[in-house]
Motif scaffolding. Sequence first.
Motif, PDB file in Angstrom:
ATOM      1  N   ASN A   1       0.824  -1.201   0.000  1.00  0.00           N
ATOM      2  CA  ASN A   1       0.000   0.000   0.000  1.00  0.00           C
ATOM      3  C   ASN A   1       0.870   1.268   0.000  1.00  0.00           C
ATOM      4  OD1 ASN A   1      -2.279   1.596   0.330  1.00  0.00           O
ATOM      5  ND2 ASN A   1      -2.137   1.492   2.567  1.00  0.00           N
ATOM      6  N   GLN A   2       1.879   1.288  -0.875  1.00  0.00           N
ATOM      7  CA  GLN A   2       2.857   2.370  -0.842  1.00  0.00           C
ATOM      8  C   GLN A   2       2.897   3.156  -2.160  1.00  0.00           C
ATOM      9  OE1 GLN A   2       5.738   2.814   1.655  1.00  0.00           O
ATOM     10  NE2 GLN A   2       4.094   1.968   2.884  1.00  0.00           N
TER      11      GLN A   2
ATOM     12  N   SER B   1       1.083   6.500   1.795  1.00  0.00           N
ATOM     13  CA  SER B   1       0.210   5.366   1.481  1.00  0.00           C
ATOM     14  C   SER B   1      -0.510   5.648   0.164  1.00  0.00           C
ATOM     15  CB  SER B   1      -0.792   5.138   2.607  1.00  0.00           C
ATOM     16  OG  SER B   1      -1.784   6.127   2.535  1.00  0.00           O
ATOM     17  N   LYS B   2      -0.890   4.579  -0.513  1.00  0.00           N
ATOM     18  CA  LYS B   2      -1.555   4.722  -1.818  1.00  0.00           C
ATOM     19  C   LYS B   2      -2.803   5.605  -1.719  1.00  0.00           C
ATOM     20  CE  LYS B   2      -0.580   1.021  -5.024  1.00  0.00           C
ATOM     21  NZ  LYS B   2       0.266  -0.012  -4.398  1.00  0.00           N
ATOM     22  N   ALA B   3      -3.513   5.487  -0.594  1.00  0.00           N
ATOM     23  CA  ALA B   3      -4.757   6.248  -0.443  1.00  0.00           C
ATOM     24  C   ALA B   3      -4.499   7.751  -0.541  1.00  0.00           C
ATOM     25  CB  ALA B   3      -5.400   5.901   0.891  1.00  0.00           C
TER      26      ALA B   3
ATOM     27  N   GLU C   1      16.672   1.064  14.703  1.00  0.00           N
ATOM     28  CA  GLU C   1      17.386   0.141  15.583  1.00  0.00           C
ATOM     29  C   GLU C   1      17.051  -1.329  15.301  1.00  0.00           C
ATOM     30  OE1 GLU C   1      16.463   0.657  19.643  1.00  0.00           O
ATOM     31  OE2 GLU C   1      18.558   0.545  20.255  1.00  0.00           O
ATOM     32  N   ILE C   2      15.771  -1.592  15.070  1.00  0.00           N
ATOM     33  CA  ILE C   2      15.389  -3.008  14.952  1.00  0.00           C
ATOM     34  C   ILE C   2      14.707  -3.343  13.626  1.00  0.00           C
ATOM     35  CG2 ILE C   2      15.259  -3.309  17.463  1.00  0.00           C
ATOM     36  CD1 ILE C   2      12.188  -3.344  17.192  1.00  0.00           C
ATOM     37  N   LYS C   3      14.905  -2.519  12.590  1.00  0.00           N
ATOM     38  CA  LYS C   3      14.341  -2.884  11.285  1.00  0.00           C
ATOM     39  C   LYS C   3      15.115  -2.271  10.118  1.00  0.00           C
ATOM     40  CE  LYS C   3      12.303   0.786   9.307  1.00  0.00           C
ATOM     41  NZ  LYS C   3      11.595   1.923   9.804  1.00  0.00           N
ATOM     42  N   ILE C   4      15.009  -2.918   8.970  1.00  0.00           N
ATOM     43  CA  ILE C   4      15.545  -2.347   7.733  1.00  0.00           C
ATOM     44  C   ILE C   4      14.456  -2.500   6.678  1.00  0.00           C
ATOM     45  CG2 ILE C   4      17.351  -2.472   5.966  1.00  0.00           C
ATOM     46  CD1 ILE C   4      19.030  -3.998   8.017  1.00  0.00           C
ATOM     47  N   SER C   5      14.157  -1.417   5.976  1.00  0.00           N
ATOM     48  CA  SER C   5      13.112  -1.472   4.943  1.00  0.00           C
ATOM     49  C   SER C   5      13.679  -1.065   3.603  1.00  0.00           C
ATOM     50  CB  SER C   5      11.979  -0.508   5.276  1.00  0.00           C
ATOM     51  OG  SER C   5      11.411  -0.811   6.513  1.00  0.00           O
ATOM     52  N   CYS C   6      13.192  -1.713   2.533  1.00  0.00           N
ATOM     53  CA  CYS C   6      13.551  -1.335   1.170  1.00  0.00           C
ATOM     54  C   CYS C   6      12.295  -1.120   0.342  1.00  0.00           C
ATOM     55  CB  CYS C   6      14.361  -2.447   0.501  1.00  0.00           C
ATOM     56  SG  CYS C   6      15.956  -2.748   1.272  1.00  0.00           S
ATOM     57  N   ILE C   7      12.325  -0.092  -0.468  1.00  0.00           N
ATOM     58  CA  ILE C   7      11.234   0.125  -1.423  1.00  0.00           C
ATOM     59  C   ILE C   7      11.639  -0.541  -2.739  1.00  0.00           C
ATOM     60  CG2 ILE C   7       9.992   1.884  -2.777  1.00  0.00           C
ATOM     61  CD1 ILE C   7       9.107   1.983   0.083  1.00  0.00           C
ATOM     62  N   ILE C   8      10.727  -1.374  -3.258  1.00  0.00           N
ATOM     63  CA  ILE C   8      10.997  -2.081  -4.516  1.00  0.00           C
ATOM     64  C   ILE C   8       9.749  -2.006  -5.405  1.00  0.00           C
ATOM     65  CG2 ILE C   8      12.605  -3.719  -3.418  1.00  0.00           C
ATOM     66  CD1 ILE C   8      10.272  -5.787  -3.472  1.00  0.00           C
ATOM     67  N   ASP C   9       9.852  -2.502  -6.643  1.00  0.00           N
ATOM     68  CA  ASP C   9       8.669  -2.573  -7.498  1.00  0.00           C
ATOM     69  C   ASP C   9       7.678  -3.585  -6.922  1.00  0.00           C
ATOM     70  OD1 ASP C   9       9.204  -0.719  -9.453  1.00  0.00           O
ATOM     71  OD2 ASP C   9      10.337  -2.129 -10.700  1.00  0.00           O
ATOM     72  N   THR C  10       6.400  -3.234  -6.925  1.00  0.00           N
ATOM     73  CA  THR C  10       5.380  -4.110  -6.333  1.00  0.00           C
ATOM     74  C   THR C  10       5.426  -5.527  -6.892  1.00  0.00           C
ATOM     75  OG1 THR C  10       3.955  -2.199  -6.103  1.00  0.00           O
ATOM     76  CG2 THR C  10       2.901  -4.331  -5.879  1.00  0.00           C
ATOM     77  N   LYS C  11       5.690  -5.634  -8.200  1.00  0.00           N
ATOM     78  CA  LYS C  11       5.602  -6.971  -8.816  1.00  0.00           C
ATOM     79  C   LYS C  11       6.620  -7.959  -8.235  1.00  0.00           C
ATOM     80  CE  LYS C  11       8.435  -5.819 -12.824  1.00  0.00           C
ATOM     81  NZ  LYS C  11       8.400  -4.853 -13.883  1.00  0.00           N
ATOM     82  N   TYR C  12       7.645  -7.482  -7.568  1.00  0.00           N
ATOM     83  CA  TYR C  12       8.642  -8.386  -6.981  1.00  0.00           C
ATOM     84  C   TYR C  12       8.392  -8.705  -5.507  1.00  0.00           C
ATOM     85  CZ  TYR C  12      11.352  -7.254 -11.159  1.00  0.00           C
ATOM     86  OH  TYR C  12      11.754  -7.088 -12.437  1.00  0.00           O
ATOM     87  N   THR C  13       7.279  -8.209  -4.951  1.00  0.00           N
ATOM     88  CA  THR C  13       7.084  -8.324  -3.504  1.00  0.00           C
ATOM     89  C   THR C  13       7.195  -9.759  -2.979  1.00  0.00           C
ATOM     90  OG1 THR C  13       5.584  -6.459  -3.665  1.00  0.00           O
ATOM     91  CG2 THR C  13       5.602  -7.638  -1.583  1.00  0.00           C
ATOM     92  N   GLU C  14       6.372 -10.654  -3.555  1.00  0.00           N
ATOM     93  CA  GLU C  14       6.348 -12.014  -2.998  1.00  0.00           C
ATOM     94  C   GLU C  14       7.699 -12.716  -3.173  1.00  0.00           C
ATOM     95  OE1 GLU C  14       2.933 -14.384  -3.852  1.00  0.00           O
ATOM     96  OE2 GLU C  14       1.560 -12.747  -3.351  1.00  0.00           O
ATOM     97  N   LEU C  15       8.324 -12.470  -4.328  1.00  0.00           N
ATOM     98  CA  LEU C  15       9.640 -13.048  -4.577  1.00  0.00           C
ATOM     99  C   LEU C  15      10.632 -12.545  -3.529  1.00  0.00           C
ATOM    100  CD1 LEU C  15      11.646 -14.590  -6.414  1.00  0.00           C
ATOM    101  CD2 LEU C  15      11.900 -12.484  -7.760  1.00  0.00           C
ATOM    102  N   ALA C  16      10.587 -11.245  -3.264  1.00  0.00           N
ATOM    103  CA  ALA C  16      11.503 -10.648  -2.289  1.00  0.00           C
ATOM    104  C   ALA C  16      11.280 -11.258  -0.905  1.00  0.00           C
ATOM    105  CB  ALA C  16      11.295  -9.133  -2.246  1.00  0.00           C
TER     106      ALA C  16
ATOM    107  N   ALA D   1       6.390  -1.193  -3.391  1.00  0.00           N
ATOM    108  CA  ALA D   1       6.077  -1.881  -2.132  1.00  0.00           C
ATOM    109  C   ALA D   1       7.269  -1.744  -1.199  1.00  0.00           C
ATOM    110  CB  ALA D   1       5.795  -3.358  -2.403  1.00  0.00           C
ATOM    111  N   LYS D   2       6.986  -1.952   0.084  1.00  0.00           N
ATOM    112  CA  LYS D   2       8.066  -1.884   1.071  1.00  0.00           C
ATOM    113  C   LYS D   2       8.248  -3.273   1.670  1.00  0.00           C
ATOM    114  CE  LYS D   2       7.165   0.428   4.881  1.00  0.00           C
ATOM    115  NZ  LYS D   2       6.973   1.578   5.760  1.00  0.00           N
ATOM    116  N   VAL D   3       9.477  -3.813   1.583  1.00  0.00           N
ATOM    117  CA  VAL D   3       9.747  -5.082   2.282  1.00  0.00           C
ATOM    118  C   VAL D   3      10.700  -4.764   3.432  1.00  0.00           C
ATOM    119  CG1 VAL D   3       9.380  -6.731   0.415  1.00  0.00           C
ATOM    120  CG2 VAL D   3      11.603  -5.655   0.653  1.00  0.00           C
ATOM    121  N   SER D   4      10.475  -5.405   4.560  1.00  0.00           N
ATOM    122  CA  SER D   4      11.276  -5.067   5.747  1.00  0.00           C
ATOM    123  C   SER D   4      11.689  -6.318   6.509  1.00  0.00           C
ATOM    124  CB  SER D   4      10.461  -4.192   6.711  1.00  0.00           C
ATOM    125  OG  SER D   4       9.820  -3.146   6.039  1.00  0.00           O
ATOM    126  N   MET D   5      12.834  -6.211   7.156  1.00  0.00           N
ATOM    127  CA  MET D   5      13.293  -7.238   8.092  1.00  0.00           C
ATOM    128  C   MET D   5      13.196  -6.623   9.492  1.00  0.00           C
ATOM    129  SD  MET D   5      14.907  -9.478   5.795  1.00  0.00           S
ATOM    130  CE  MET D   5      14.950 -10.524   7.191  1.00  0.00           C
TER     131      MET D   5
END
Length: 408
Positions: free
Chosen positions: A260-261, A311-313, A378-393, A341-345
């Motif tokens: 939702n980014q 957010s997309k909204a 401190e406790i997370k890292i986030s990356c913005i990537i193309d939405t189509k790669y979200t599940e793969l990432a 999309a944003k993927v985070s650890m």
Amino acid sequence: MALIVQKYGGTSVANLERFRNVAKRVVKTKDQGNNVVVVVSAMAGETDRLLTLAKEATGEPDERELDVLLATGEQVSSALLAIVLNSMGHPVKSFLGHQIKIGTDSTHGKARITSVDADKIFSELREGRIVVVAGFQGEDEQGNITTLGRGGSDTTAVAIAAALKADLCEIYTDVDGVFTTNPNICAQARKIDRISYDEMLEMASLGAKVLQTRSVEFAKKYGVTVHVRSSFYEGEGTIVCEEEVDMEQVLVSGVTYDMNQARIEIARVPDRPGIAAQFFTAINEANILVDMIIQTTSLEEGSANMAFTISKADFPKALKLARSLAKELGAKEVIAEDDVAKVSMVGVGMRSHSGVASKMFGALAQEGINIKMISTSEIKISCIIDTKYTELAVRSLHEAFDLGKGNG
Ligand code: ADP
Ligand code: ASP
Ligand code: MG
């Protein structure tokens, strides 16, 4: 005798058979000698159906009336559950948010709970009744109905548990607990037995919708122990609680994603003091919540690029505003994309270990996934990537950090 607050989500009350299943669980808890307060969500799909109806009526439905409409979903569920419990011979009363004075601010669509009338609930419990409360809704100071944002019934439940000083708040849902990532997109996802408030807070705010972020904020603030578990299966779920010593051993707890980014970049804006302040003050005044901000400057050109995510909204509103501000500030270009999309650890162990970021970037690179923006705390890292790669990432990161085995 313990006091237990139980919340059942939309899929747990999707049809009459499931209401009966919920009723059985409630009765079992009561029969074990506990006082029970039950919070229910709207039946699965109902909030979406109501939203679509309003949007079909007009592109921009009036916010006050939209809340009146959306709150009906939970009214139906709370009454139905009470009807079922009553038919099984159990004393019960259902209440809407305003009837037990769930006070909120006036931000329609994402109101914050400011108070709960515990006395009213206690007096019903003292009469031996099961109390059923419609989740997701409250009332502002002017008596308007408000709603708490998507997933808001979680927050109703935790806020009530906090106000009643309940012994436990159980969140019943359609998965067995909180997993290392969404089990519906990653078969290797593993259930986490115990997770700290801080990690859960990050996971929720970074997209793990199993708990609404505000419910975790409440739980942390008031020390409410939350047990996330399945309404379909027996067995323990995940306990969300204060950080414990052995939690530190885990480097990474989970991978989350948020589709939702949207990202907007103001390119080549004059590089002088006050520009960012002017820009983001205007964005803030328009009630647009900005997430990541990255500014890079070019010394030769004396200009800066400012990129931010929202957010997309908020995207249409933010883009319109960004274009007019860019003109005013003398920027050369506005670049906008809403397919990111944003993927985070997430993991408390990151506090004391380095190397998570490079391993994360490496795993994404190996799949040929380009990183558009990075942010860390401190406790997370986030990356913005193309939405189509979200599940793969998500799957690649889950694999790279061995999360399925529990030794992240
Ligand atoms: P409810 O209607 O019970 O409130 P939600 O749909 O709001 O349920 O939340 C449960 C969903 O959260 C799961 O079905 C799952 O798809 C999703 N989810 C996302 N991330 C996670 C995670 N890390 N662990 C568990 N569930 C997750
Ligand atoms: N019914 C609301 C929603 O779908 C609130 C909730 O389920 O928690 O978002
Ligand atoms: Mg939910």
